[in-house]
Design a protein around this motif. Structure first.
Motif, PDB file in Angstrom:
ATOM      1  N   LEU A  18     -11.235   7.800  -2.977  1.00  0.00           N
ATOM      2  CA  LEU A  18     -10.683   6.444  -2.898  1.00  0.00           C
ATOM      3  C   LEU A  18      -9.219   6.473  -2.468  1.00  0.00           C
ATOM      4  O   LEU A  18      -8.776   5.601  -1.718  1.00  0.00           O
ATOM      5  N   ALA A  19      -8.469   7.477  -2.921  1.00  0.00           N
ATOM      6  CA  ALA A  19      -7.066   7.596  -2.502  1.00  0.00           C
ATOM      7  C   ALA A  19      -6.973   7.818  -0.990  1.00  0.00           C
ATOM      8  O   ALA A  19      -6.130   7.216  -0.312  1.00  0.00           O
ATOM      9  N   GLU A  20      -7.840   8.678  -0.452  1.00  0.00           N
ATOM     10  CA  GLU A  20      -7.851   8.922   0.995  1.00  0.00           C
ATOM     11  C   GLU A  20      -8.248   7.658   1.750  1.00  0.00           C
ATOM     12  O   GLU A  20      -7.669   7.350   2.807  1.00  0.00           O
ATOM     13  N   ILE A  21      -9.202   6.920   1.218  1.00  0.00           N
ATOM     14  CA  ILE A  21      -9.627   5.672   1.858  1.00  0.00           C
ATOM     15  C   ILE A  21      -8.467   4.685   1.877  1.00  0.00           C
ATOM     16  O   ILE A  21      -8.221   4.018   2.890  1.00  0.00           O
ATOM     17  N   GLY A  22      -7.739   4.602   0.775  1.00  0.00           N
ATOM     18  CA  GLY A  22      -6.581   3.711   0.720  1.00  0.00           C
ATOM     19  C   GLY A  22      -5.554   4.074   1.776  1.00  0.00           C
ATOM     20  O   GLY A  22      -5.028   3.197   2.470  1.00  0.00           O
ATOM     21  N   ARG A  23      -5.276   5.370   1.912  1.00  0.00           N
ATOM     22  CA  ARG A  23      -4.311   5.811   2.941  1.00  0.00           C
ATOM     23  C   ARG A  23      -4.849   5.522   4.334  1.00  0.00           C
ATOM     24  O   ARG A  23      -4.110   5.115   5.224  1.00  0.00           O
ATOM     25  N   PHE A  24      -6.150   5.731   4.538  1.00  0.00           N
ATOM     26  CA  PHE A  24      -6.757   5.479   5.844  1.00  0.00           C
ATOM     27  C   PHE A  24      -6.649   4.004   6.210  1.00  0.00           C
ATOM     28  O   PHE A  24      -6.244   3.659   7.309  1.00  0.00           O
ATOM     29  N   MET A  25      -7.010   3.146   5.272  1.00  0.00           N
ATOM     30  CA  MET A  25      -7.012   1.707   5.542  1.00  0.00           C
ATOM     31  C   MET A  25      -5.593   1.163   5.726  1.00  0.00           C
ATOM     32  O   MET A  25      -5.386   0.223   6.488  1.00  0.00           O
TER      33      MET A  25
END
Length: 144
Positions: free
Chosen positions: A67-74
């Motif tokens: 989820l942290a990576e998704i947040g950075r991606f988005m």
């Protein structure tokens, strides 16, 4: 007159449309991944676009992003996104390598001439090499 606009979704409606439990949607809100556009009587209301946003999160979870990576991606820009993709590809390649080594070790255990992996000299040499600090792949290679 309704307290919300016709185009907005309740958290239950968003859950139904995405298959994501409401508890997860609340957590996504806490993390800033999917924010309600409004609150009506203290209840979250989401824009139609939230269905797409949640679907993106589900997709990225399925392909191994945290989820942290998704947040950075988005939240990121194109160069940062490419860096995240490259990092994830390297991580997946390492996971794939570990899986291949594990599969090979288990295949040997299944057909081991000693009849029982615990009686196998190769098994114990791998354990000894790991204890000495070699990686599983290095230990397995040395044993074979």
């Amino acid at each position: 007159m309704s307290e919300h606009t016709p185009a907005s979704l309740s958290i239950g409606e968003l859950s139904e449309r995405t298959g994501v439990p409401t508890s997860a949607l609340r957590y996504y809100d806490e993390l800033g991944l999917v924010r309600p556009t409004a609150r009506a009587s203290g209840r979250r209301r989401y824009a139609e676009s939230a269905v797409r946003d949640v679907s993106v999160i589900v997709f990225f979870r399925e392909i191994g992003f945290s989820l942290a990576e998704i947040g950075r991606f988005m939240a990121g820009e194109q160069p940062g996104r490419q860096e995240l993709i490259e990092h994830k590809l390297a991580e997946l390649a390492e996971q794939q390598h570990r899986i291949e080594v594990a599969r090979s070790a288990l295949e040997h255990g299944r057909r081991c001439p000693a009849g029982d992996p615990v009686r196998c000299s190769r098994f114990w040499s791998i354990i000894d090499e790991r204890r000495r600090g070699l990686s599983l792949a290095e230990s397995h290679t040395r044993a074979h």
